[in-house]
Motif scaffolding. Structure first.
Motif, PDB file in Angstrom:
ATOM      1  N   ASN A   1       3.354   0.524   2.913  1.00  0.00           N
ATOM      2  CA  ASN A   1       2.924  -0.298   4.051  1.00  0.00           C
ATOM      3  C   ASN A   1       3.183   0.427   5.366  1.00  0.00           C
ATOM      4  OD1 ASN A   1       2.133  -2.225   2.229  1.00  0.00           O
ATOM      5  ND2 ASN A   1       3.912  -3.529   2.528  1.00  0.00           N
ATOM      6  N   ASP A   2       2.856   1.716   5.369  1.00  0.00           N
ATOM      7  CA  ASP A   2       2.978   2.595   6.539  1.00  0.00           C
ATOM      8  C   ASP A   2       4.411   2.820   7.011  1.00  0.00           C
ATOM      9  OD1 ASP A   2       0.213   3.109   6.681  1.00  0.00           O
ATOM     10  OD2 ASP A   2      -0.105   1.225   7.766  1.00  0.00           O
ATOM     11  N   GLN A   3       5.399   2.478   6.194  1.00  0.00           N
ATOM     12  CA  GLN A   3       6.795   2.746   6.510  1.00  0.00           C
ATOM     13  C   GLN A   3       7.295   3.845   5.585  1.00  0.00           C
ATOM     14  OE1 GLN A   3       8.813  -0.966   6.007  1.00  0.00           O
ATOM     15  NE2 GLN A   3       7.852  -1.917   7.784  1.00  0.00           N
ATOM     16  N   PRO A   4       7.964   4.872   6.131  1.00  0.00           N
ATOM     17  CA  PRO A   4       8.407   5.984   5.285  1.00  0.00           C
ATOM     18  C   PRO A   4       9.497   5.574   4.312  1.00  0.00           C
ATOM     19  CG  PRO A   4       9.279   6.224   7.514  1.00  0.00           C
ATOM     20  CD  PRO A   4       8.347   5.046   7.534  1.00  0.00           C
ATOM     21  N   VAL A   5       9.468   6.191   3.141  1.00  0.00           N
ATOM     22  CA  VAL A   5      10.540   5.986   2.172  1.00  0.00           C
ATOM     23  C   VAL A   5      11.603   7.066   2.384  1.00  0.00           C
ATOM     24  CG1 VAL A   5       8.973   4.989   0.474  1.00  0.00           C
ATOM     25  CG2 VAL A   5       9.483   7.407   0.366  1.00  0.00           C
TER      26      VAL A   5
ATOM     27  N   THR B   1       0.858  -1.176   0.000  1.00  0.00           N
ATOM     28  CA  THR B   1       0.000   0.000   0.000  1.00  0.00           C
ATOM     29  C   THR B   1       0.893   1.224   0.000  1.00  0.00           C
ATOM     30  OG1 THR B   1      -1.673  -1.196   1.269  1.00  0.00           O
ATOM     31  CG2 THR B   1      -1.829   1.201   1.234  1.00  0.00           C
ATOM     32  N   VAL B   2       0.794   2.032  -1.052  1.00  0.00           N
ATOM     33  CA  VAL B   2       1.587   3.259  -1.177  1.00  0.00           C
ATOM     34  C   VAL B   2       0.674   4.440  -0.873  1.00  0.00           C
ATOM     35  CG1 VAL B   2       2.966   4.690  -2.721  1.00  0.00           C
ATOM     36  CG2 VAL B   2       3.051   2.197  -2.939  1.00  0.00           C
ATOM     37  N   LYS B   3       1.136   5.323   0.030  1.00  0.00           N
ATOM     38  CA  LYS B   3       0.361   6.512   0.384  1.00  0.00           C
ATOM     39  C   LYS B   3       1.233   7.758   0.225  1.00  0.00           C
ATOM     40  CE  LYS B   3      -2.429   4.180   3.895  1.00  0.00           C
ATOM     41  NZ  LYS B   3      -2.670   4.075   5.348  1.00  0.00           N
ATOM     42  N   VAL B   4       0.618   8.824  -0.266  1.00  0.00           N
ATOM     43  CA  VAL B   4       1.272  10.128  -0.367  1.00  0.00           C
ATOM     44  C   VAL B   4       0.446  11.069   0.508  1.00  0.00           C
ATOM     45  CG1 VAL B   4       1.969  11.988  -1.903  1.00  0.00           C
ATOM     46  CG2 VAL B   4       2.034   9.618  -2.718  1.00  0.00           C
ATOM     47  N   GLN B   5       1.100  11.665   1.508  1.00  0.00           N
ATOM     48  CA  GLN B   5       0.362  12.489   2.469  1.00  0.00           C
ATOM     49  C   GLN B   5       1.030  13.840   2.654  1.00  0.00           C
ATOM     50  OE1 GLN B   5      -0.095  10.677   6.325  1.00  0.00           O
ATOM     51  NE2 GLN B   5      -1.557  12.207   7.003  1.00  0.00           N
TER      52      GLN B   5
ATOM     53  N   PHE C   1      13.450   5.485  -2.331  1.00  0.00           N
ATOM     54  CA  PHE C   1      13.622   4.048  -2.120  1.00  0.00           C
ATOM     55  C   PHE C   1      12.869   3.592  -0.879  1.00  0.00           C
ATOM     56  CE2 PHE C   1      17.182   5.455  -4.589  1.00  0.00           C
ATOM     57  CZ  PHE C   1      17.379   4.436  -5.496  1.00  0.00           C
ATOM     58  N   TRP C   2      12.383   2.344  -0.928  1.00  0.00           N
ATOM     59  CA  TRP C   2      11.759   1.687   0.214  1.00  0.00           C
ATOM     60  C   TRP C   2      12.349   0.293   0.303  1.00  0.00           C
ATOM     61  CZ3 TRP C   2       8.345  -2.634   0.359  1.00  0.00           C
ATOM     62  CH2 TRP C   2       7.775  -2.875   1.601  1.00  0.00           C
TER      63      TRP C   2
END
Length: 194
Positions: A85-89, A35-39, A137-138
């Motif tokens: 997945n709720d982890q910052p890149v 799950t990729v999120k941009v906030q 990067f992630w």
């Protein structure tokens, strides 16, 4: 006959076991769901003509811009974080700012799979503009920003506000004319590499 009766069940069991171990595991997933999120995280307002070298905060990317007035007006930058997945890149800035572009006929698109993290402008429409792009990067995997990039409609530079759509970041900008000319933005959906 007695040996045959005992050997037959053992042979059937061995054949069944071989079939089970050779059969593909159809229930096993081939790729993990992400799950990729941009906030939106920060907004910063600067005087457009002041020659401010604006860069988003660490690990953030440009997702919007607004401007009001002529070259003495103010520009607001919208910077967002990206999580998988709720982890910052994390982003790595690739060294150099773009070459100077004359603002009144500028057109910039970040290199493949990079997004804009900074902008500099000095003067009026005859002044110069530069951009800074970065790779993200992630867990060692590079994010991609080229999934169906889309240009915005034409916006009047002297009075506009634009933000990328859900899950998208800014990868390009173009401007024609003075403060009454048009500005367009290029956005792309964020995805995880292969």
């Amino acid at each position: 006959m007695n040996v045959y009766k005992k050997a037959l069940p053992a042979a059937i069991a061995a054949a069944a076991l071989a079939t089970l171990t050779a059969a593909p595991a159809s229930a096993a997933p081939t790729t993990l769901a992400v799950t990729v999120k941009v906030q939106l995280k920060t907004t910063s307002t600067v005087k457009e003509s002041a020659g401010v070298w604006f860069t988003c905060p660490t690990n953030q990317v440009l997702t919007g811009r607004s401007h009001s007035g002529d070259e003495n007006g103010y520009t607001t930058y919208y910077c967002s974080s990206i999580t998988v997945n709720d982890q910052p890149v994390q982003h790595v800035v690739l060294g150099l700012w773009s070459g100077p572009l004359k603002e009144s006929r500028s057109h910039y698109v970040a290199p493949n799979d990079q997004a804009i993290v900074g902008r500099w402008h000095s003067g009026d429409e005859n002044g110069s503009t530069k951009y800074l792009a970065g790779m993200f990067f992630w867990q060692g995997q590079q994010l991609r920003f080229s999934a169906a990039p889309t240009w915005s409609g034409a916006l009047k530079e002297s009075k506009h506000s634009w933000q990328a759509g859900a899950g998208q970041v800014m990868i390009g900008r173009q401007h024609q004319g003075d403060e009454n000319g048009t500005t367009k933005y290029l956005s792309a959906l964020v995805t995880l590499a292969g």
